[in-house]
Structures are given as C-alpha cells and as structure tokens.
Design an enzyme around this catalytic site. Structure first.
Site, PDB file in Angstrom:
ATOM      1  N   SER A 107      16.646 -20.960 -10.203  1.00 43.39           N
ATOM      2  CA  SER A 107      16.188 -21.765  -9.078  1.00 43.39           C
ATOM      3  C   SER A 107      17.272 -22.736  -8.625  1.00 43.39           C
ATOM      4  O   SER A 107      18.008 -23.310  -9.428  1.00 43.39           O
ATOM      5  CB  SER A 107      14.937 -22.559  -9.477  1.00 43.39           C
ATOM      6  OG  SER A 107      14.672 -23.577  -8.546  1.00 43.39           O
ATOM      7  N   SER A 108      17.350 -22.942  -7.324  1.00 45.53           N
ATOM      8  CA  SER A 108      18.333 -23.879  -6.774  1.00 45.53           C
ATOM      9  C   SER A 108      18.046 -25.316  -7.195  1.00 45.53           C
ATOM     10  O   SER A 108      18.899 -26.193  -7.058  1.00 45.53           O
ATOM     11  CB  SER A 108      18.368 -23.772  -5.246  1.00 45.53           C
ATOM     12  OG  SER A 108      17.095 -24.046  -4.699  1.00 45.53           O
ATOM     13  N   ASP A 109      16.841 -25.583  -7.716  1.00 40.61           N
ATOM     14  CA  ASP A 109      16.480 -26.925  -8.175  1.00 40.61           C
ATOM     15  C   ASP A 109      16.751 -27.130  -9.666  1.00 40.61           C
ATOM     16  O   ASP A 109      16.319 -28.127 -10.246  1.00 40.61           O
ATOM     17  CB  ASP A 109      14.996 -27.196  -7.890  1.00 40.61           C
ATOM     18  CG  ASP A 109      14.705 -27.285  -6.404  1.00 40.61           C
ATOM     19  OD1 ASP A 109      15.336 -28.120  -5.735  1.00 40.61           O
ATOM     20  OD2 ASP A 109      13.867 -26.511  -5.909  1.00 40.61           O
ATOM     21  N   HIS A 141       6.240 -27.685  -2.290  1.00 41.09           N
ATOM     22  CA  HIS A 141       6.260 -28.339  -0.984  1.00 41.09           C
ATOM     23  C   HIS A 141       4.835 -28.335  -0.442  1.00 41.09           C
ATOM     24  O   HIS A 141       4.603 -28.050   0.734  1.00 41.09           O
ATOM     25  CB  HIS A 141       7.211 -27.618  -0.030  1.00 41.09           C
ATOM     26  CG  HIS A 141       8.658 -27.829  -0.357  1.00 41.09           C
ATOM     27  ND1 HIS A 141       9.497 -28.565   0.446  1.00 41.09           N
ATOM     28  CD2 HIS A 141       9.413 -27.427  -1.414  1.00 41.09           C
ATOM     29  CE1 HIS A 141      10.712 -28.596  -0.087  1.00 41.09           C
ATOM     30  NE2 HIS A 141      10.681 -27.902  -1.222  1.00 41.09           N
ATOM     31  N   TYR A 160     -13.317 -38.207 -23.293  1.00 40.61           N
ATOM     32  CA  TYR A 160     -13.630 -37.085 -22.413  1.00 40.61           C
ATOM     33  C   TYR A 160     -13.420 -35.752 -23.136  1.00 40.61           C
ATOM     34  O   TYR A 160     -12.459 -35.578 -23.883  1.00 40.61           O
ATOM     35  CB  TYR A 160     -12.766 -37.138 -21.158  1.00 40.61           C
ATOM     36  CG  TYR A 160     -13.051 -36.062 -20.145  1.00 40.61           C
ATOM     37  CD1 TYR A 160     -14.020 -36.237 -19.168  1.00 40.61           C
ATOM     38  CD2 TYR A 160     -12.344 -34.863 -20.171  1.00 40.61           C
ATOM     39  CE1 TYR A 160     -14.288 -35.252 -18.233  1.00 40.61           C
ATOM     40  CE2 TYR A 160     -12.613 -33.872 -19.238  1.00 40.61           C
ATOM     41  CZ  TYR A 160     -13.584 -34.070 -18.279  1.00 40.61           C
ATOM     42  OH  TYR A 160     -13.850 -33.088 -17.362  1.00 40.61           O
ATOM     43  N   GLY A 189       9.173 -23.382  -3.962  1.00 40.13           N
ATOM     44  CA  GLY A 189       8.640 -23.927  -5.201  1.00 40.13           C
ATOM     45  C   GLY A 189       9.164 -23.237  -6.449  1.00 40.13           C
ATOM     46  O   GLY A 189       9.740 -22.145  -6.389  1.00 40.13           O
ATOM     47  N   ASN A 190       8.952 -23.896  -7.567  1.00 41.14           N
ATOM     48  CA  ASN A 190       9.412 -23.352  -8.838  1.00 41.14           C
ATOM     49  C   ASN A 190       8.761 -24.096  -9.986  1.00 41.14           C
ATOM     50  O   ASN A 190       8.294 -25.223  -9.832  1.00 41.14           O
ATOM     51  CB  ASN A 190      10.942 -23.437  -8.952  1.00 41.14           C
ATOM     52  CG  ASN A 190      11.478 -24.771  -8.466  1.00 41.14           C
ATOM     53  OD1 ASN A 190      11.298 -25.794  -9.109  1.00 41.14           O
ATOM     54  ND2 ASN A 190      12.129 -24.761  -7.300  1.00 41.14           N
ATOM     55  N   HIS A 240       7.894 -27.921  -9.107  1.00 40.90           N
ATOM     56  CA  HIS A 240       8.290 -28.444  -7.790  1.00 40.90           C
ATOM     57  C   HIS A 240       7.612 -27.617  -6.711  1.00 40.90           C
ATOM     58  O   HIS A 240       7.673 -26.385  -6.734  1.00 40.90           O
ATOM     59  CB  HIS A 240       9.805 -28.364  -7.623  1.00 40.90           C
ATOM     60  CG  HIS A 240      10.302 -28.735  -6.267  1.00 40.90           C
ATOM     61  ND1 HIS A 240       9.945 -29.900  -5.630  1.00 40.90           N
ATOM     62  CD2 HIS A 240      11.136 -28.076  -5.417  1.00 40.90           C
ATOM     63  CE1 HIS A 240      10.542 -29.957  -4.449  1.00 40.90           C
ATOM     64  NE2 HIS A 240      11.261 -28.856  -4.294  1.00 40.90           N
ATOM     65  N   SER A 255      15.885 -17.820  -8.329  1.00 39.14           N
ATOM     66  CA  SER A 255      15.935 -18.280  -6.943  1.00 39.14           C
ATOM     67  C   SER A 255      15.594 -17.174  -5.953  1.00 39.14           C
ATOM     68  O   SER A 255      16.141 -16.063  -6.036  1.00 39.14           O
ATOM     69  CB  SER A 255      17.340 -18.810  -6.636  1.00 39.14           C
ATOM     70  OG  SER A 255      17.442 -19.227  -5.292  1.00 39.14           O
ATOM     71  N   GLY A 256      14.667 -17.476  -5.033  1.00 37.36           N
ATOM     72  CA  GLY A 256      14.423 -16.614  -3.888  1.00 37.36           C
ATOM     73  C   GLY A 256      13.795 -15.262  -4.174  1.00 37.36           C
ATOM     74  O   GLY A 256      13.874 -14.365  -3.337  1.00 37.36           O
TER      75      GLY A 256
END
Length: 230
Positions: free
Chosen positions: A74-76, A97, A226, A28-29, A95, A45-46
């Site tokens: 990030s790889s995304d 999962h 609201y 995720g990111n 993003h 990333s990672g």
C-alpha cells in the site's frame, strides 16, 4: 508463506471495509503487526478487493522493507509503520476515505464527543491533525502524515481514542487486532455521521464528563461490566 494467520486476518479486515461501504474501488487499506517478529502485513497497492487473496498480502519489517511478497505494498505503508513504531500497544491500522469521517477531516475539525455512542468507543473528541506544510507534502509525504498523527496525540492515549483525522485527507484508525481496527473504523463512520447531524440540529450539543466516563469505562478497563465474562 510467512504469517499465514495474520495474512488471513488482514485480508478479512480489508474485505470488511468493503462490506461496510467504507471504501470505493481500491481506496483504503488495512494492516496488522506481529510484535514478536517485528513484521507488518499490509494490503498491496491498487489491487481490486475482489481479487485479493492471503498470498497477495505484503510482509515488511517495521521500517517498511519488504520481507516477502511480489506486489507493491500500500502507498500508505510509511504511515502504518510509523504508527506501529510510535504506538506500541496497537496491533493493526486501517485507513479509509469513508464519507462522513472524511468530511470532518476535510473541514479540519475534531469530531466532538456528543453522546453515548461516541463514548462507548472514544474517550473524548476524535482529533484532527494540523494541515501538513508544503515542505512536508513535497517531501516524505506519507511518513509526514504519520508524524502529524503522532504529534496530535501528544497527551492522548491512542488506545482510548483509537482514531485520528488527517486534515484535508481522511481517517486513520487502529486497534488491538485487524478485526478490532476495522470494527473501530465502522463505528467511527457512524459516529461522524451522527455528529454532523447533531451539530446541524444543535450547534451547542455536547456530552457531560460523567456520562462520557460512565459509558467508556463500562466497556473498557479493569472494571468493565459490558458483555459476558469468559
């Protein structure tokens, strides 16, 4: 250090995903964009979430060129930057999962609007993209992921439905700010979980347009009622 406030907001959005159980390990990111400067801040990333600090966030331009940062983004990244270019009203992208939303994505199915919880945040079904072609997967895969999202949103206001499921992959969610995008990702997962249980109980379930309108527009738009007035 560039964009210190946005770096802190993006870090907090990433950590919120962990707190809410939407990511495992380094999955995720989250990112955010400064529209005035045309710069994006994104998680590296990672890198383990426990180790993340504002200074670890990577700053790029809207085409993904690194402007500041010593770590790989990030790889995304290419999906995030394409969404910023194509959806000019959004200010952040998340993003994950997460289990239930990803289940719908892996099934290649839209999440139908089944009740008022859904309607409070998403004005209609949460769309799932078409599967990526072998050519797209073998080419600029991350970019093509963004292309598939944008294509699926033809005729859909991305601010009215701030999420998309990528077929065979997982959800991308967005918002006005990093906090807003993370909030929407948490709600998406809850809606996805309830939707799975609902269709198991009643495959013909749905929500009327009038109820969808009532709940969506009481929270969104010029006449929203609201919450408290500032």
């Amino acid at each position: 250090m560039l964009l210190e406030k946005l770096r802190a907001e993006v870090l907090e959005a990433n950590l919120e995903l962990v707190r809410r159980g939407l990511v495992l390990y380094t999955f995720g990111n989250a990112s955010g964009v400064d529209r005035e400067q045309g710069l994006v801040v994104i998680k590296p990333s990672g890198v383990d979430y426990d180790d993340l600090r504002p200074e670890h966030m990577v700053v790029t331009d809207l085409n993904g060129k690194i402007v500041e940062g010593n770590l790989n983004p990030s790889s995304d990244l290419d999906t995030h930057t394409l969404l910023y270019r194509e959806f000019p009203a959004i200010g952040a992208v998340v993003h994950t999962h997460s289990e239930y939303a990803t289940s719908w994505a892996q099934a290649g199915l839209d999440i139908p609007a089944l009740g008022t919880t859904h309607a409070d945040y998403f004005y209609g079904p949460i769309p799932c993209t078409e599967p990526l072609t072998d050519e797209a997967i073998g080419g600029r895969y991350v970019h093509e992921t963004g292309v598939a999202i944008v294509k699926r949103f033809a005729g859909i206001d991305p601010m009215a439905v701030p999420a998309c499921l990528v077929a065979g992959h997982a959800p991308f969610v967005w918002g006005k700010t990093p906090d807003d995008a993370a909030h929407n990702a948490v709600v998406l997962e809850a809606v996805a979980r309830m939707a799975i249980r609902t269709v198991q109980l009643n495959s013909l379930a749905g929500v009327s347009q009038s109820l969808l309108d009532r709940h969506y527009f009481r929270k969104h738009g010029a006449n929203a009622t609201y919450g408290q007035k500032s």
